[in-house]
Motif scaffolding. Structure first.
Motif, PDB file in Angstrom:
ATOM      1  N   ALA A   1      -7.195   8.538  55.293  1.00 20.34           N
ATOM      2  CA  ALA A   1      -6.687   9.623  54.519  1.00 20.34           C
ATOM      3  C   ALA A   1      -7.663  10.803  54.187  1.00 20.34           C
ATOM      4  O   ALA A   1      -7.126  11.798  54.323  1.00 20.34           O
ATOM      5  N   GLN A   2      -8.715  10.232  53.929  1.00 24.41           N
ATOM      6  CA  GLN A   2     -10.010  11.382  53.617  1.00 24.41           C
ATOM      7  C   GLN A   2     -10.164  12.236  54.892  1.00 24.41           C
ATOM      8  O   GLN A   2     -10.627  13.327  54.579  1.00 24.41           O
ATOM      9  N   THR A   3     -10.018  11.700  56.051  1.00 26.19           N
ATOM     10  CA  THR A   3     -10.169  12.806  57.116  1.00 26.19           C
ATOM     11  C   THR A   3      -8.964  13.100  57.635  1.00 26.19           C
ATOM     12  O   THR A   3      -9.073  13.747  58.955  1.00 26.19           O
ATOM     13  N   GLY A   4      -7.867  13.181  57.108  1.00 28.69           N
ATOM     14  CA  GLY A   4      -6.582  13.880  57.363  1.00 28.69           C
ATOM     15  C   GLY A   4      -5.826  13.064  58.749  1.00 28.69           C
ATOM     16  O   GLY A   4      -5.067  13.441  59.290  1.00 28.69           O
ATOM     17  N   GLN A   5      -6.431  11.868  58.973  1.00 32.89           N
ATOM     18  CA  GLN A   5      -5.727  11.001  60.097  1.00 32.89           C
ATOM     19  C   GLN A   5      -4.243  10.497  59.784  1.00 32.89           C
ATOM     20  O   GLN A   5      -3.317  10.408  60.981  1.00 32.89           O
ATOM     21  N   ILE A   6      -3.955  10.518  58.543  1.00 32.11           N
ATOM     22  CA  ILE A   6      -2.606  10.075  58.255  1.00 32.11           C
ATOM     23  C   ILE A   6      -1.851  10.631  57.079  1.00 32.11           C
ATOM     24  O   ILE A   6      -2.486  11.155  56.208  1.00 32.11           O
ATOM     25  N   THR A   7      -0.581  10.443  56.823  1.00 34.03           N
ATOM     26  CA  THR A   7       0.252  11.136  55.985  1.00 34.03           C
ATOM     27  C   THR A   7       0.049  10.210  54.757  1.00 34.03           C
ATOM     28  O   THR A   7      -0.266   9.146  54.623  1.00 34.03           O
ATOM     29  N   PHE A   8       0.621  10.782  53.619  1.00 35.52           N
ATOM     30  CA  PHE A   8       0.692  10.228  52.496  1.00 35.52           C
ATOM     31  C   PHE A   8       1.519   8.993  52.366  1.00 35.52           C
ATOM     32  O   PHE A   8       1.206   7.816  52.054  1.00 35.52           O
ATOM     33  N   GLU A   9       2.574   9.000  53.155  1.00 39.99           N
ATOM     34  CA  GLU A   9       3.578   7.702  53.419  1.00 39.99           C
ATOM     35  C   GLU A   9       2.874   6.687  54.063  1.00 39.99           C
ATOM     36  O   GLU A   9       2.983   5.746  53.746  1.00 39.99           O
ATOM     37  N   VAL A  10       2.288   7.052  55.153  1.00 45.28           N
ATOM     38  CA  VAL A  10       1.416   6.023  55.909  1.00 45.28           C
ATOM     39  C   VAL A  10       0.377   5.476  55.061  1.00 45.28           C
ATOM     40  O   VAL A  10       0.163   4.171  54.832  1.00 45.28           O
ATOM     41  N   PHE A  11      -0.281   6.123  54.336  1.00 46.72           N
ATOM     42  CA  PHE A  11      -1.325   5.669  53.348  1.00 46.72           C
ATOM     43  C   PHE A  11      -0.621   4.681  52.461  1.00 46.72           C
ATOM     44  O   PHE A  11      -1.402   3.545  52.055  1.00 46.72           O
ATOM     45  N   CYS A  12       0.413   4.978  51.815  1.00 51.13           N
ATOM     46  CA  CYS A  12       1.221   4.188  50.959  1.00 51.13           C
ATOM     47  C   CYS A  12       1.513   2.773  51.528  1.00 51.13           C
ATOM     48  O   CYS A  12       1.264   1.742  51.051  1.00 51.13           O
ATOM     49  N   GLU A  13       1.861   2.819  52.599  1.00 52.64           N
ATOM     50  CA  GLU A  13       2.293   1.660  53.535  1.00 52.64           C
ATOM     51  C   GLU A  13       0.752   0.827  53.768  1.00 52.64           C
ATOM     52  O   GLU A  13       0.948  -0.571  53.775  1.00 52.64           O
ATOM     53  N   LEU A  14      -0.297   1.319  54.137  1.00 56.02           N
ATOM     54  CA  LEU A  14      -1.482   0.729  54.614  1.00 56.02           C
ATOM     55  C   LEU A  14      -2.135   0.095  53.108  1.00 56.02           C
ATOM     56  O   LEU A  14      -2.431  -1.036  52.866  1.00 56.02           O
ATOM     57  N   ALA A  15      -1.725   0.796  52.066  1.00 53.02           N
ATOM     58  CA  ALA A  15      -2.179   0.435  50.640  1.00 53.02           C
ATOM     59  C   ALA A  15      -1.389  -0.954  50.352  1.00 53.02           C
ATOM     60  O   ALA A  15      -1.993  -1.872  49.872  1.00 53.02           O
ATOM     61  N   ALA A  16      -0.274  -0.737  50.289  1.00 50.20           N
ATOM     62  CA  ALA A  16       0.568  -2.099  50.208  1.00 50.20           C
ATOM     63  C   ALA A  16       0.288  -3.215  50.839  1.00 50.20           C
ATOM     64  O   ALA A  16       0.415  -4.201  50.421  1.00 50.20           O
ATOM     65  N   ALA A  17       0.050  -3.057  52.245  1.00 47.33           N
ATOM     66  CA  ALA A  17      -0.424  -3.848  53.213  1.00 47.33           C
ATOM     67  C   ALA A  17      -1.818  -4.821  52.868  1.00 47.33           C
ATOM     68  O   ALA A  17      -1.913  -5.877  53.115  1.00 47.33           O
ATOM     69  N   ALA A  18      -2.405  -3.816  52.335  1.00 45.31           N
ATOM     70  CA  ALA A  18      -3.722  -4.460  51.818  1.00 45.31           C
ATOM     71  C   ALA A  18      -3.736  -5.070  50.337  1.00 45.31           C
ATOM     72  O   ALA A  18      -4.729  -5.260  49.931  1.00 45.31           O
ATOM     73  N   GLY A  19      -2.521  -4.916  49.732  1.00 48.99           N
ATOM     74  CA  GLY A  19      -2.172  -5.638  48.467  1.00 48.99           C
ATOM     75  C   GLY A  19      -2.393  -4.818  47.324  1.00 48.99           C
ATOM     76  O   GLY A  19      -2.753  -5.399  46.201  1.00 48.99           O
ATOM     77  N   ILE A  20      -2.433  -3.489  47.482  1.00 42.04           N
ATOM     78  CA  ILE A  20      -2.784  -2.613  46.185  1.00 42.04           C
ATOM     79  C   ILE A  20      -1.437  -2.583  45.573  1.00 42.04           C
ATOM     80  O   ILE A  20      -0.569  -2.034  46.100  1.00 42.04           O
ATOM     81  N   ILE A  21      -1.537  -2.775  44.492  1.00 43.51           N
ATOM     82  CA  ILE A  21      -0.340  -2.741  43.598  1.00 43.51           C
ATOM     83  C   ILE A  21      -0.189  -1.275  42.844  1.00 43.51           C
ATOM     84  O   ILE A  21       0.900  -0.668  42.672  1.00 43.51           O
TER      85      ILE A  21
END
Length: 133
Positions: free
Chosen positions: A84-104
């Motif tokens: 996310a910090q390097t602009g490789q993904i969108t906010f929506e993709v970041f949210c998906e990855l955060a959820a997959a990492a168990g971030i509530i």
């Protein structure tokens, strides 16, 4: 709770001005000027919770609810944040990855100048400084 002085339209305008993750420091500066002390992004509901000195307000805005994995993974959230910090993904993709990492939820604390990512047991898996504050 006392009357919260935060303004939805002002917050929405600042969020809309953010083009990508590289604009995050500018967004945090705008929030700070509005009196936002911190905000949480609640991954499962896709809502934002903005705090000021008087309380908090919940806003939906651009959030998309995600199913959060039952087990957390610090390595996965670190990799997602770096993308996310390097602009490789969108906010929506970041949210998906955060959820997959168990971030509530994650908390952006404008006073402490740090973004912290929490799992279901409220353990902080990653804390990153907010640049430019």
């Amino acid at each position: 709770m006392r009357l919260v002085m935060l303004n939805y339209n002002a917050i929405q305008k600042a969020v809309d001005a953010e083009q990508n993750a590289s604009d995050f420091p500018k967004l945090m500066q705008a929030f700070k000027k509005m009196g936002v002390l911190k905000y949480d992004y609640l991954v499962e509901s896709g809502k934002y919770r903005y705090y000021d000195n008087d309380g908090y307000l919940d806003f939906k805005m651009n959030g998309v609810p995600q199913k959060v994995a039952p087990k957390s993974n610090a390595t996965q959230i670190k990799a997602a944040v770096q993308k996310a910090q390097t602009g490789q993904i969108t906010f929506e993709v970041f949210c998906e990855l955060a959820a997959a990492a168990g971030i509530i939820y994650w908390r952006s604390d404008l006073t402490q100048k740090v973004v912290s990512y929490y799992d279901r047991t409220d353990d902080c898996l990653l804390a990153e400084p907010i640049p430019g504050l």
